[in-house]
Scaffold this motif. Structure first.
Motif, PDB file in Angstrom:
ATOM      1  N   ARG A   1      44.719  -7.383  13.833  1.00  0.00           N
ATOM      2  CA  ARG A   1      43.725  -6.613  13.624  1.00  0.00           C
ATOM      3  C   ARG A   1      42.932  -6.181  12.814  1.00  0.00           C
ATOM      4  N   GLY A   2      44.351  -5.471  12.558  1.00  0.00           N
ATOM      5  CA  GLY A   2      43.698  -4.650  10.767  1.00  0.00           C
ATOM      6  C   GLY A   2      44.190  -5.542   9.838  1.00  0.00           C
ATOM      7  N   ALA A   3      44.696  -6.980   9.572  1.00  0.00           N
ATOM      8  CA  ALA A   3      44.827  -7.427   8.640  1.00  0.00           C
ATOM      9  C   ALA A   3      43.740  -9.140   8.616  1.00  0.00           C
ATOM     10  N   VAL A   4      43.167  -8.447   9.727  1.00  0.00           N
ATOM     11  CA  VAL A   4      41.381  -9.428   9.556  1.00  0.00           C
ATOM     12  C   VAL A   4      40.681  -9.775   8.616  1.00  0.00           C
ATOM     13  N   PRO A   5      40.474 -10.197   7.512  1.00  0.00           N
ATOM     14  CA  PRO A   5      39.445  -9.971   6.483  1.00  0.00           C
ATOM     15  C   PRO A   5      38.246 -10.348   6.473  1.00  0.00           C
ATOM     16  N   GLN A   6      38.180  -8.734   6.068  1.00  0.00           N
ATOM     17  CA  GLN A   6      36.808  -8.061   5.884  1.00  0.00           C
ATOM     18  C   GLN A   6      35.480  -9.698   5.067  1.00  0.00           C
ATOM     19  N   ASP A   7      36.210 -10.000   4.392  1.00  0.00           N
ATOM     20  CA  ASP A   7      35.019 -10.977   3.623  1.00  0.00           C
ATOM     21  C   ASP A   7      35.871 -12.360   3.462  1.00  0.00           C
ATOM     22  N   VAL A   8      35.326 -13.609   4.596  1.00  0.00           N
ATOM     23  CA  VAL A   8      36.007 -14.601   3.575  1.00  0.00           C
ATOM     24  C   VAL A   8      34.840 -15.644   2.538  1.00  0.00           C
ATOM     25  N   TRP A   9      35.431 -15.755   1.662  1.00  0.00           N
ATOM     26  CA  TRP A   9      35.024 -16.746   0.574  1.00  0.00           C
ATOM     27  C   TRP A   9      35.319 -18.077   0.797  1.00  0.00           C
ATOM     28  N   ALA A  10      33.782 -19.082   0.039  1.00  0.00           N
ATOM     29  CA  ALA A  10      34.766 -20.409  -0.438  1.00  0.00           C
ATOM     30  C   ALA A  10      35.151 -20.340  -1.798  1.00  0.00           C
ATOM     31  N   ARG A  11      35.577 -21.209  -2.759  1.00  0.00           N
ATOM     32  CA  ARG A  11      36.293 -21.044  -4.077  1.00  0.00           C
ATOM     33  C   ARG A  11      36.104 -22.627  -4.356  1.00  0.00           C
ATOM     34  N   PHE A  12      35.519 -23.007  -5.438  1.00  0.00           N
ATOM     35  CA  PHE A  12      35.390 -24.398  -5.927  1.00  0.00           C
ATOM     36  C   PHE A  12      35.900 -24.051  -7.035  1.00  0.00           C
ATOM     37  N   ASP A  13      36.845 -25.007  -7.712  1.00  0.00           N
ATOM     38  CA  ASP A  13      37.567 -25.132  -9.612  1.00  0.00           C
ATOM     39  C   ASP A  13      38.111 -26.593  -9.198  1.00  0.00           C
ATOM     40  N   ALA A  14      37.863 -27.430  -9.939  1.00  0.00           N
ATOM     41  CA  ALA A  14      38.483 -28.833 -10.484  1.00  0.00           C
ATOM     42  C   ALA A  14      38.101 -29.399 -11.844  1.00  0.00           C
TER      43      ALA A  14
END
Length: 590
Positions: free
Chosen positions: A406-419
């Protein structure tokens, strides 16, 4: 002059034709270069796929080879055990058979004594052989031989001998003598370093093998041991760690294809997968231990049969000399169970390595009986009582695992793009863009689109034809032609510069046309890449919603697991069979 002008005109025309041909050849070569670049990029892509497939093949080959080696080693180790310790099996089988022969009276005393004497000669140093001689002497009413045999068996293995005769005497209804042997055994024990045969004590508690007096003695002794060892925080923590490892081993893996977009674009995917896997262990724990506690155990209708089963477990327990081979065998079997994954197999083997130590503390015996009863030879009935006895460690381990994930649940989830995308002979690299899923999806998509437009527009513009440099070169060549024409004189003064300008115009026009084609191709390709990125972003957002629902559902089972562990306090040995049984005598009822 007329002939000179005509000849000059022909030469200029020839030059003009050659200039046009050169321009055409340049255009053709440019097209070939583009084709070669496209082929090169395709080759790179195919090589990348081939490399990935080769790596997957190597990994699978490694697992297969490890699995085959483990299967081979399992057979080799089992053969080695049979070769080095197989002769003990004969003695083990004879022990209970001799007692049953006494019951039914179908074997003569001479035969029993002869068998005991043979086994004594064939298995030197093995504690059970003189114990069988003692039984034969007891049956033949030879107290002197019986006493000497008991002393020799006791010298070889005091603990096993004490338990063996305690059980034999209990089987024969000699309660006082049985309890005396049992007390002798318990008083000689160090709860921090119990022999492996102590598992038989747990089995006897589960089966009620020692009757009311023996059960009370065992309960008082084990409660005293538990209090003594529980005062050592290190010992308690070691058991909690074992239970944490047990729960961790029940975490089902979360495949990336379950959340294809989120796993591809989110840098938080690894912790997301680990958290969901840990949360799903709640249901796995509940299912496994509910089945263990609800399993029906039908005790034998006769106490003699129950004691015989316990005696079987006592005499079949591994000797200390076997333990290194047994430990290696357990690891190889774990490799087979994990299809060649030696890392997971080693983790499982390390978590249960204490089960194969020569001596175990009382707390470890309890945990082993609950987590891996086959390692110490206890039954499923004993496992139920052991799980109940370990409920405090189970509870603390469960709390810790639940708090950790429960403590390891990411508080903020991101998307990342670079290619990087190949565009003809060049490549476009999109600078890294990141966005939080806390932002509404339309705003994220708009921001991602703006990021694409911001960086693709100058790239596409840079692919345009460079008129300034080309015109400057053409002007320089025209000036040179003007000087040449002036030197020749006549019409050449005008014709040569004009022809050079005309040829340059053709080349510039063809170059500009080719550049416009490249630009248009780049716009189409990058536009598709932009739309694909926005599609992946939307898919990742949907995957995150699905993940949150899956996590909430898995985590909700935690309360049921907590209630189940609390209910274990009612599963005690109070209901053990044969609590006050006596061995029936001829003409009486059990």
């Amino acid at each position: 002059m007329t002939e000179t002008d005509y000849a000059l005109h022909r030469k200029v025309a020839e030059v003009s034709r050659l200039v046009v041909q050169v321009a055409e050849q340049v255009g053709h070569v440019s097209g070939q270069v583009t084709a070669v670049e496209a082929g090169t990029q395709q080759t790179r892509t195919e090589l990348q796929q081939l490399r990935d497939e080769f790596r997957a093949f190597v990994d699978q080959a490694r697992l297969t080879a490890a699995l085959q080696r483990a299967e081979t080693k399992v057979g080799v180790i089992q053969d080695q055990l049979d070769h080095e310790f197989g002769h003990h099996k004969v003695v083990r089988r004879t022990a209970v058979g001799m007692l049953q022969a006494f019951d039914i009276g179908l074997v003569s005393e001479d035969t029993v004594r002869m068998v005991g004497d043979q086994l004594m000669l064939q298995t030197p140093r093995y504690w059970l052989a003189p114990a069988l001689v003692a039984l034969a002497a007891w049956s033949a009413d030879d107290p002197a031989l019986c006493e000497r045999a008991v002393q020799e068996s006791f010298r070889r293995s005091p603990d096993r001998t004490s338990l063996f005769f305690a059980l034999v005497l209990r089987r024969q209804g000699r309660h006082a003598e049985s309890t005396r042997w049992l007390r002798h055994y318990l008083m000689a024990q160090d709860p921090a370093a119990l022999g492996r045969e102590f598992a038989v004590i747990l089995e006897s508690v589960a089966q009620g093998a020692f009757g009311a007096a023996g059960r009370g003695m065992l309960r008082d002794t084990m409660d005293e041991w538990h209090e003594l060892l529980a005062s050592d925080e290190g010992a308690e923590d070691a058991q909690i760690d074992r239970w944490r490892a047990e729960i961790g081993g029940l975490c089902p893996p979360v495949a990336a294809d379950e959340f294809p977009f989120l796993s591809r674009v989110s840098p938080q995917w690894p912790p997301l997968a680990q958290v969901l896997s840990a949360a799903r262990s709640q249901q796995a724990v509940l299912d496994k231990y509910t089945a263990i506690m609800n399993a029906e155990h039908t005790p034998s209708s006769r106490i003699e049969d129950a004691v015989d089963d316990i005696l079987d477990r006592l005499v079949s327990e591994y000797d200390n000399e076997e333990l290194p081979l047994r430990r290696d065998l357990a690891f190889q079997q774990a490799v087979v169970a994990h299809d060649g994954d030696t890392v997971r197999a080693k983790a499982d083997a390390d978590a249960d390595s204490a089960s194969y130590d020569e001596t175990l503390d009382y707390l470890t015996v309890q945990s082993t009986a609950a987590l891996n009863p086959s390692a110490i030879g206890t039954s499923e009935a004993t496992r139920r009582l052991a799980v109940a006895a370990c409920r405090d460690w189970f509870h603390h381990a469960h709390q810790a695992v639940s708090a950790d994930y429960r403590g390891a649940v990411p508080q903020d989830v991101w998307a990342r793009f670079d290619a990087t995308y190949p565009i003809g002979s060049q490549s476009f690299t999109l600078p890294q863009w990141g966005g939080s899923f806390r932002t509404p999806l339309p705003e994220l998509q708009q921001d991602l689109g703006a990021h694409w437009d911001k960086h693709t527009a100058p790239f596409v513009a840079a692919l345009g034809y460079r008129y300034t440099s080309k015109v400057a070169v053409a002007a320089l060549v025209a000036v040179i032609g003007l000087f040449i024409g002036s030197a020749i004189g006549g019409a050449a003064t005008v014709v040569i510069p004009l022809l050079i300008v005309a040829g340059a115009a053709i080349v510039i026009n063809q170059g500009a046309s080719k550049a416009r084609q490249v630009q248009e191709s780049a716009r189409v390709l990058l536009g598709e890449a932009k739309r694909d990125a926005q599609h992946q972003l939307a898919g990742a957002s949907a995957d995150l919603t699905t993940w949150q629902q899956a996590y909430a559902g898995a985590d909700a089972v935690e309360a049921a697991v907590r209630e189940f562990i609390a209910s274990l306090s009612t599963a005690t040995e109070a209901g053990s069979p044969f609590g006050g049984r006596t061995v029936p005598r001829e003409g009486t009822q059990a």
